[in-house]
Motif scaffolding. Structure first.
Motif: not given
Lengths: 194, 275, 488
Positions: A174, C24-30, C163-165, C167
Motif C-alpha cells: 500500500e 477493480d476498485t481496490t487496485m485503482r485506489t492503490t 494492486h494488492k492491499n 488484507q
C-alpha cells in the motif's frame, strides 16, 4: 568543530532525511563514549523476539583499533566478534544485533556511505544485522556521488562496491514505508575527527 | 489597431459559435481588428493523433493556405489546435511529402511555409496578455465577492504549447478568481477521437477529473468550469450531463466577454445540457 | 543480431483486460495513491538539487552515445568481465537466455535460487523455465514475493504488488506460513507483514545455491553490473550464494565509469524521488580465493530479444530507458487501469511503445492505440528524453500503413479529411450532419450517433451542431461589411 562544519551538517541532514541516525564525536575518548551510547540504544530498542548479544565489527584502522570490549554498557552481556574471512561468519553475522563497519567514503549531498568488500572489510555486517553502525571519519566525506566514485580504484576494482543511503526499506504494501525489510532497519553514522 | 486573423477551430465553429463571437468582441474591445479567413476548416489534429498522417497533412496544407492571405497574428481559440499548427505541422508536412514520394524541395518548401505560419499563431490568452491596452468599450468592474471559476488547462496547451500561466493571468486581470483542481496535470480523457474509440477509459478519466473539480469547487465556492480548449469542455460537460450532474462549462472567451460587459461571473450561467 | 523479439502476453483480449481493471476498485485506489505519491516525489527531488538536472542532461547524451556504439561497447564489456573472472553470454532471443541460465544452473546442480526483481527475467519468463527443471526460485523483492505467492504478474515496474492491499497480503502470507511451517503474521499491519517476509526469506538467502539479478547499468570499461534496490535484497543475492547470474538487456550498457557517475542517481530520483536509493551495489568481479562473500562463479547474460533491431531507426532512443517508472506514474491512463490491463510485462507509456517495437507489432498491437490520450505527460516525466508521444503516434501510423486498423475506420478518416480539406466539403458535411442529427436528438441534445461517434455517446451527451456556425454567421453579418459589434 564538526557541528559547525557545513559538509558534516549537509551529510547529517541528508542521512537523517533518509531515515538514518547520526552522532558526532571529536577525539578518541569522545568516539568511544559515543559508540557506547549508540550501542546502548541498539540493545534497548532491540525487539525481544530477536534477542541476541552478538556484535560483529571490522577490525580495521577505521576502527582505530578501538578497544570495543571496553565500551560494553554496564549490565549488558555483549559478544564481540571481529569480522574474519571465514565461512562461519555468515551465520554469526545473521544472528547478531549490530554490525560495526568503517567506510571507504561518504557523500554529503546524498547522505550516503560506501563500502568495498575485502578480506578485512566484509559487507555482510552491513546487511545481515538488524542494525548497522558506520564509522565515518570527517576527511572521508566528499560532496557528490561522482567524487566518491572517482575514488574507487579502477585498476584494482573491489569485486563488490556498495553505497548505502539510509536503512533497508520498502513501500511495497500500500505504498507505506517500512524499514528493515532485508537489511538493517536502523543505520547509525558516527562522524568523527581525531 | 492590430489586425488579427481569427482561428475559431472546427469545434467552436460547429458546436459553440457563441464562444467565437465572444472572442471576436473581446479582441475588438482591445483594439484588435479581426479578420476571419472564411476558408478555414480544421487543423487536422484528430487525424494526426489517430495515426492518419497523410489525412492530417491534407488538412494542414489547406489550413496553411487559408491563413496565408495575411501576415497578421493568428489568434486561436484552442491551445491544443495552436500547438498542432506550431509544433506538429513543420515535421508533418515534410514527412508526408517524403512518404508520398514527393521531391525534397517540395518538402522543404512546405516545411518553411508551416514554420512561417506557425510563428504567427497565438492562443487567445497568449495574444491578450501581450495585446496593448485594456477593453475600450467596457471596463471590468471589480468582481466584488464574486464567485470563482475552476480552470482546466488542457494537456497540449500545458506541455506542447507551454502556455501555462497566460489564461489564469488574463482571467485574474478581468477580476475572475480561478482555481486549478487537485491533480491538475492529469488529462481529462478527451484526447480527440480517443474519446470515441476508447470511451470507457476516456470516461474513467473524465470521472476522476470531475471528482477533483467538484472537490475544489466546493472548497472555493466556484460556480463553473472554464478552459481554453473546447474539446475538453464538451467531453467533461457531456459526461456531467449524462450523469445528471450538470455544471456550467464556459470557454475562456465567453468568461472574458461577460466580464467585459460588467456582468458578475455567477449571473445566469448557462447549463447547456438541460433544456 | 537484428532478430525480432518475443514477449509474454496475457491471452485475454484488450476489452476484457480493460473492463476487469476498471471494475477493480481496490487496485485503482492503490495504484492511484502510489503513482500520485511517486509522481510528486519526483518533481520535488529536482528542486534544490541542480546537480541532479545537469547530470540528467549529461546522461541523456551518454545514453545516446552508448546506443550509437553498442556493438563496440558490448565487446569491451564482455572482455572486462572475463578479465575479472566472470563469464558472459549473448542471448539473441528470450528462449536462448532461458536456456543459458538453465544450463548454468543444471551444470552446477543448483536446487534453490534467490532472485532480485528484474524486468529482463520477467520478459524472458525465466522462473517457469527454471521451475520446470525442478529448481526452486524465490523472488526476494517484497512486492515480487507477494505476487509470486499469488501466482500473478507485476502491475508496476517499481511497485509490483501495488494492486494488492494489506488484507490481501496477509491472507497470502498466512498460507505461505503454513507451507513453510512458520508463525503466520498476526495482523495486516504492513510493518508486521514486512517482518514476516524478512524472517521467511532470511534462511533462503543463506542457503541458496544461486542468485539471479537483473541490472540497472553495465559499465563497459570496468566490466561492472550495477544494481539498485531500496530493500537490500540485491546485496544479499550478490553477497551470499556461490553462483551469481545477472540477466541484463544490452541497452543497459554505458561507456565508462564517468557515465555511471552521471547516471547513478537518476533511477532513484525519477522513480521514487530520492537522491539515491538505499542500496547501490556494483559487482565487478568474483570472490577472491580466500573470500567468503561475492560470487565464486559469476555469469552475465546479455539479452537482445529484439533490442538491436531498433538501432538506427527513429525509435532507437527507446533503448535509453532506465526503467525508472516515471512515465507510468505520470500517465493518466496507467492510473486508471494499472499495469495488468496492458497484458505485457512492460506497461505504461514505455510499455505501449516497447512491446510492439521489440516484437515487430506481432503481440498486443492494440496498445499504442488504446492506452494513450496523447497528453504528453510521459514526455515531460521521462528523464532520458525519450520521445514517447512521438513514438506512439508513429506506431499508430505504422498500424495504418500495415492495415492493422479496421477498414471502416480507415475509410472514415479518409473521407473526413478529403471533405474537410476544402471549404465546400466542410460546409457540405455540416449540412449533412445537421440533417442527420435529427435522428439522434433528444431534449435538445445528441444522445447517440453513428460510426466512430457511437463510442462518445455510450457515456456522454453532445450538443447538436449549431443552427448557425460561426462561419455562417460571419458570412451573413460581417463579410465585406467592415467591423462593428454584433450580438451585444
Amino acid at each position: 568543530m564538526l557541528a559547525s562544519d557545513p559538509v558534516v551538517r549537509e551529510f547529517v541532514i541528508r542521512w537523517e532525511a533518509m531515515g538514518g541516525r547520526s552522532y558526532l564525536a571529536s577525539g578518541r575518548d569522545d568516539l568511544l563514549r559515543t559508540c557506547q551510547l549508540a550501542l546502548r540504544g541498539v540493545v534497548w530498542n532491540q525487539p525481544s523476539e530477536m534477542a541476541s548479544d552478538t556484535v560483529v565489527y571490522w577490525n580495521t584502522p577505521d576502527g582505530l583499533d578501538l578497544d570495543w570490549v571496553s565500551i560494553t554498557p554496564d549490565g549488558v552481556a555483549v559478544r564481540w566478534i571481529p569480522w574474519t574471512n571465514t565461512g562461519e561468519m555468515r551465520q554469526i553475522t545473521a544472528g547478531s544485533i549490530l554490525g560495526i563497519t568503517g567506510c571507504a567514503w561518504a557523500v554529503s549531498s546524498t547522505g550516503s556511505v560506501a563500502l568495498y568488500s575485502g578480506p578485512k572489510t566484509g559487507l555482510l555486517p552491513s546487511v545481515l544485522a538488524p542494525s548497522h553502525l558506520i564509522l565515518v571519519p570527517r576527511e572521508k566525506i566528499v560532496a557528490t556521488v561522482a567524487e566518491g566514485l572517482q575514488r574507487v580504484p579502477r585498476d584494482l576494482l573491489p569485486p563488490l562496491v556498495k553505497i548505502i543511503t539510509g536503512p533497508s526499506m520498502t513501500a511495497d504494501i500500500e505504498g507505506m514505508l517500512v524499514t528493515g525489510v532485508h537489511g538493517p532497519g536502523q543505520v547509525i553514522a558516527v562522524i568523527y575527527e581525531c | 489597431m492590430e489586425a488579427v486573423s481569427l482561428f475559431v477551430t472546427c469545434l467552436v465553429d460547429m458546436f459553440r459559435p457563441e464562444a467565437g463571437r465572444a472572442a471576436l468582441r473581446v479582441i475588438e474591445r482591445r483594439g484588435g481588428q479581426v479578420n476571419f479567413p472564411v476558408d478555414q476548416t480544421c487543423c487536422g489534429q484528430f487525424s494526426y493523433n489517430a495515426g492518419y498522417q497523410h489525412e492530417a497533412a491534407l488538412l494542414a496544407r489547406h489550413w496553411i493556405e487559408a491563413f496565408e492571405a495575411t501576415r497578421d497574428p493568428i489568434v486561436a481559440l484552442s491551445g491544443s489546435c495552436a500547438a498542432m499548427v506550431v509544433h506538429i505541422y513543420p515535421e508533418l508536412l515534410k514527412e508526408d511529402i517524403e512518404a508520398q514520394g514527393g521531391d525534397e524541395r517540395d518538402a522543404a518548401r512546405w516545411q518553411a511555409r508551416a514554420l512561417a505560419v506557425g510563428q504567427r499563431v497565438r492562443e487567445l490568452s497568449q495574444w491578450l496578455l501581450h495585446a496593448d491596452g485594456s477593453p475600450s468599450s467596457a471596463q471590468s468592474p471589480p468582481n466584488g465577492d464574486a464567485p470563482s471559476l475552476i480552470y482546466h488547462l488542457g494537456c497540449h496547451m500545458r506541455r506542447v504549447l507551454r502556455a501555462t500561466t497566460e489564461a489564469p493571468s488574463i482571467l485574474a486581470q478581468s477580476g475572475v478568481p480561478v482555481h486549478e483542481p487537485a491533480d491538475d496535470d492529469q488529462c481529462c480523457g478527451f484526447g480527440g477521437t480517443y474519446s470515441m474509440t476508447e470511451p470507457m477509459v476516456s470516461t474513467a478519466l473524465a470521472d476522476a477529473k470531475w471528482q477533483c473539480i467538484q472537490e475544489k469547487a466546493k472548497e472555493v465556492s466556484a460556480v463553473g468550469l472554464t478552459s481554453a480548449d473546447l474539446g475538453c469542455l464538451l467531453h467533461l460537460e457531456g459526461r456531467a450531463v449524462r450523469q445528471g450532474t450538470p455544471f456550467p462549462c464556459l470557454h475562456l472567451a465567453e468568461v472574458l466577454d461577460r466580464r467585459d460587459q460588467g456582468r458578475p461571473i455567477g449571473e445566469n450561467l448557462p447549463l447547456r445540457g438541460l433544456s | 543480431m537484428k532478430a525480432t523479439g518475443t514477449l509474454p502476453q496475457d491471452p485475454r483480449p484488450w476489452r476484457q483486460r480493460r473492463d476487469a481493471a476498471l471494475a477493480d476498485t481496490t487496485m485503482r485506489t492503490t495504484i492511484g495513491m502510489v503513482t500520485r505519491r511517486l509522481h510528486l516525489a519526483r518533481q520535488t527531488v529536482y528542486q534544490g538539487f541542480p546537480t541532479g538536472e545537469s547530470d540528467r542532461v549529461q546522461s541523456v547524451q551518454d545514453k545516446r552515445d552508448a546506443i550509437k556504439n553498442m556493438e563496440a561497447l558490448l565487446a569491451e564489456f564482455r572482455r572486462s568481465v572475463e578479465d575479472h573472472g566472470g563469464r558472459t553470454y549473448l542471448a539473441r532471443s528470450a528462449a536462448d537466455a532461458v536456456e543459458i541460465v538453465r544450463t548454468i544452473a543444471e551444470t552446477a546442480g543448483v536446487r534453490r535460487v534467490v532472485k532480485t526483481k528484474s524486468m529482463a527475467t520477467e520478459e524472458i519468463e525465466l522462473n517457469p523455465g527454471l521451475i520446470a527443471s525442478g529448481i526452486q526460485v524465490i523472488e526476494t523483492d517484497l512486492g515480487e514475493y507477494i505476487i509470486q505467492r499469488a501466482g500473478e504478474k507485476p502491475s508496476h515496474i517499481l511497485a509490483p504488488a501495488a494492486h494488492k492491499n494489506r488484507q490481501a497480503v496477509q491472507t497470502l502470507f498466512q498460507s505461505d506460513a503454513r507451507n513453510a511451517g512458520m508463525e503466520p503474521p498476526e495482523s495486516d499491519d504492513p510493518t508486521v507483514l514486512t517482518r514476516y517476509a524478512r524472517e521467511r526469506m532470511r534462511q533462503e538467502f543463506l542457503e541458496a545455491d544461486m542468485g539471479i539479478t537483473g541490472g540497472n547499468f553495465l559499465v563497459a570499461d570496468t566490466g561492472s553490473v550495477v544494481l539498485i534496490t531500496n530493500e537490500g535484497n540485491a546485496d544479499l543475492v550478490t553477497s551470499c550464494p556461490p553462483i551469481l547470474v545477472s540477466v541484463v538487456g544490452v541497452e543497459k550498457l554505458l561507456k565508462d565509469w564517468q557515465a555511471l557517475q552521471h547516471l547513478i542517481q537518476q533511477p532513484a530520483m525519477n522513480g521514487v524521488g530520492q537522491r539515491l536509493s538505499s542500496y547501490t551495489t556494483i559487482v565487478s568481479g568474483t570472490r577472491p580465493a580466500d573470500g567468503v562473500e561475492g560470487p565464486q562463479d559469476w555469469h552475465v547474460v546479455l539479452l537482445d530479444n529484439g533490442r538491436t533491431r531498433l538501432l538506427d531507426t527513429r525509435y532507437e532512443d527507446v533503448l535509453s530507458c532506465i526503467r525508472c517508472g516515471a512515465c507510468l506514474n505520470a500517465c493518466p491512463v496507467f492510473r486508471q487501469i494499472g499495469g495488468h490491463a496492458y497484458g505485457s510485462v512492460y506497461s505504461g507509456p514505455i510499455g505501449i511503445v516497447e512491446t510492439p517495437l521489440l516484437t515487430d507489432l506481432t503481440i498486443l498491437p492494440e496498445l499504442p492505440s488504446v492506452a494513450c490520450t496523447m497528453c504528453h505527460a510521459c514526455a515531460d516525466a521521462c528523464p532520458m528524453d525519450i520521445n514517447l508521444p512521438g513514438h506512439i503516434v508513429a506506431l499508430r501510423q505504422e498500424k495504418v500503413a500495415r492495415h492493422l486498423t479496421a477498414q471502416g475506420v480507415d475509410l472514415t478518416y479518409r473521407w473526413w479529411a478529403r471533405q474537410w480539406a476544402t471549404p465546400q466539403g466542410y460546409r457540405r458535411s455540416i449540412r449533412l450532419a445537421r440533417f442527420g442529427q435529427r435522428f439522434y436528438r433528444k431534449q435538445g441534445l445528441l444522445q447517440s450517433g453513428p460510426g466512430l461517434a457511437r463510442g462518445w455517446f455510450k457515456t456522454r451527451t453532445m450538443p447538436p451542431i449549431a443552427e448557425e456556425t460561426f462561419g455562417e454567421w460571419w458570412n451573413k453579418t460581417r463579410n465585406g461589411e467592415g467591423h462593428k459589434y454584433a450580438g451585444q
